[in-house]
Write an enzyme that holds these catalytic residues in place. Sequence first.
Site, PDB file in Angstrom:
ATOM      1  N   HIS A 123      31.049  29.716  45.697  1.00 50.97           N
ATOM      2  CA  HIS A 123      32.148  30.164  46.547  1.00 50.97           C
ATOM      3  C   HIS A 123      31.829  29.854  48.007  1.00 50.97           C
ATOM      4  O   HIS A 123      31.309  30.690  48.761  1.00 50.97           O
ATOM      5  CB  HIS A 123      32.401  31.652  46.330  1.00 50.97           C
ATOM      6  CG  HIS A 123      33.807  32.072  46.578  1.00 50.97           C
ATOM      7  ND1 HIS A 123      34.859  31.777  45.713  1.00 50.97           N
ATOM      8  CD2 HIS A 123      34.373  32.742  47.612  1.00 50.97           C
ATOM      9  CE1 HIS A 123      35.976  32.269  46.188  1.00 50.97           C
ATOM     10  NE2 HIS A 123      35.708  32.851  47.350  1.00 50.97           N
ATOM     11  N   GLU A 132      37.253  25.721  47.142  1.00 53.42           N
ATOM     12  CA  GLU A 132      38.099  25.509  48.309  1.00 53.42           C
ATOM     13  C   GLU A 132      37.469  24.753  49.480  1.00 53.42           C
ATOM     14  O   GLU A 132      37.211  25.336  50.544  1.00 53.42           O
ATOM     15  CB  GLU A 132      38.654  26.852  48.808  1.00 53.42           C
ATOM     16  CG  GLU A 132      39.648  27.466  47.848  1.00 53.42           C
ATOM     17  CD  GLU A 132      40.444  28.610  48.468  1.00 53.42           C
ATOM     18  OE1 GLU A 132      40.087  29.085  49.563  1.00 53.42           O
ATOM     19  OE2 GLU A 132      41.429  29.016  47.843  1.00 53.42           O
ATOM     20  N   TYR A 157      48.937  30.791  46.391  1.00 57.69           N
ATOM     21  CA  TYR A 157      49.243  32.196  46.656  1.00 57.69           C
ATOM     22  C   TYR A 157      50.757  32.331  46.589  1.00 57.69           C
ATOM     23  O   TYR A 157      51.484  31.710  47.348  1.00 57.69           O
ATOM     24  CB  TYR A 157      48.621  32.642  47.992  1.00 57.69           C
ATOM     25  CG  TYR A 157      47.155  32.939  47.786  1.00 57.69           C
ATOM     26  CD1 TYR A 157      46.724  34.236  47.548  1.00 57.69           C
ATOM     27  CD2 TYR A 157      46.217  31.908  47.714  1.00 57.69           C
ATOM     28  CE1 TYR A 157      45.391  34.512  47.277  1.00 57.69           C
ATOM     29  CE2 TYR A 157      44.887  32.174  47.438  1.00 57.69           C
ATOM     30  CZ  TYR A 157      44.486  33.478  47.224  1.00 57.69           C
ATOM     31  OH  TYR A 157      43.174  33.747  46.934  1.00 57.69           O
ATOM     32  N   GLU A 160      41.976  30.051  40.995  1.00 54.20           N
ATOM     33  CA  GLU A 160      42.276  31.155  41.919  1.00 54.20           C
ATOM     34  C   GLU A 160      43.752  31.134  42.294  1.00 54.20           C
ATOM     35  O   GLU A 160      44.288  30.097  42.657  1.00 54.20           O
ATOM     36  CB  GLU A 160      41.417  31.044  43.181  1.00 54.20           C
ATOM     37  CG  GLU A 160      41.643  32.173  44.191  1.00 54.20           C
ATOM     38  CD  GLU A 160      40.739  32.021  45.416  1.00 54.20           C
ATOM     39  OE1 GLU A 160      39.530  31.723  45.235  1.00 54.20           O
ATOM     40  OE2 GLU A 160      41.238  32.202  46.546  1.00 54.20           O
ATOM     41  N   LYS A 192      39.511  46.516  48.539  1.00 52.76           N
ATOM     42  CA  LYS A 192      39.904  46.315  49.930  1.00 52.76           C
ATOM     43  C   LYS A 192      41.407  46.560  50.078  1.00 52.76           C
ATOM     44  O   LYS A 192      42.181  46.301  49.164  1.00 52.76           O
ATOM     45  CB  LYS A 192      39.570  44.877  50.344  1.00 52.76           C
ATOM     46  CG  LYS A 192      39.700  44.595  51.818  1.00 52.76           C
ATOM     47  CD  LYS A 192      39.233  43.167  52.107  1.00 52.76           C
ATOM     48  CE  LYS A 192      39.365  42.840  53.592  1.00 52.76           C
ATOM     49  NZ  LYS A 192      38.949  41.443  53.877  1.00 52.76           N
ATOM     50  N   GLU A 238      44.288  45.245  50.715  1.00 51.53           N
ATOM     51  CA  GLU A 238      44.978  43.968  50.848  1.00 51.53           C
ATOM     52  C   GLU A 238      45.960  43.810  49.698  1.00 51.53           C
ATOM     53  O   GLU A 238      45.766  44.380  48.616  1.00 51.53           O
ATOM     54  CB  GLU A 238      43.989  42.797  50.806  1.00 51.53           C
ATOM     55  CG  GLU A 238      43.256  42.540  52.089  1.00 51.53           C
ATOM     56  CD  GLU A 238      42.414  41.262  52.031  1.00 51.53           C
ATOM     57  OE1 GLU A 238      41.959  40.822  53.107  1.00 51.53           O
ATOM     58  OE2 GLU A 238      42.209  40.716  50.937  1.00 51.53           O
TER      59      GLU A 238
END
Length: 323
Positions: free
Chosen positions: A122, A157, A218, A246, A285, A287
């Site tokens: 990552h 990424e 996303y 992802e 978190k 988010e």
Amino acid sequence: MKIKALLVLIGLVTGTVSFAQNPVAINGALTVRGNKIINKNGVPPQLRGISLSWSLWGGKKYYNPAVIDWLVSDFKASIIRASMGVQPDHGYLQEPERQKKMIITVVDEAIKQGVYVLIDWHDHNGHLHIPQSKAFFAEMAKKYKGVPNVIYEIWNEPERISWDTVKNYSVQLIAEIRKYDPDNLIVVGSPKWDQDVDVAAASPVTGFKNIAYSFHFYATDPNHQDGLRAKADKAIKMGLPLIVTEWGVGESNGDGKFDLAKNKKWMDWVEKNQLSWVNWNITDKKETTAILRPGAPGKGGWTANQLTPAGSYIREQLRSLNK
């Protein structure tokens, strides 16, 4: 019959998923044929699961066997992603033994539970850490050679880096892994946070077998709509095998709006293309894309009120689709 009964009994005693049910027993080793990742029967398995968060910060408390067991038994995940943070703080570059131990814990439990697991480097700057990445994946390949559960994701990424740079890195890493593990699936990244898959498709990695490419989105991000789907469609048409290692229900910063209609459009696209996917992410978190509300316990067993709207949605999707 006696052998099967014994295997089921062993599974009950050790806490593993029933032999007849677990995804790896059903699908076996994954291979690439044309633009598809296929199972032992020659069909796309369509694995669906969840990514742990960066192993650096708050999400690291979920890197334990109890959480993996819960994701398999309650969420019905068939694939887990172990996202080993490389930098900036307390990552593999600074604490390699600690990070390796966390990843091995997750991988070993996923194997025990009979699900697939992505070993994810990552890192946004893999090209700057080639010696470290080679050393890590050489160790993982020696340890997990031929274990059908294990998938190597060699660079999460790449940012705004040329495909030539990403490709050069990938060729070096693949060659290193193949010294020890000639067969297991390897996943290659692409520029602009795993979105430029069409660029990769125009000049793919050659000379190795069982290579797929990660694709990230996303669902409600304004920049991740029809245009991004078109890039992936083009790559698939050009013969590139994709896996969604992802994706999040919100925007690319982890926050933003959770738009059900846009999520449905992406899910419909993924199902139509028979792509496996891993949702981001197991963390508490505050988010939009976090699966858990702040303070959710670190050992699984989460109640409905400990899940965020994203968590409830993803759990429902997994339980519905992973039958």
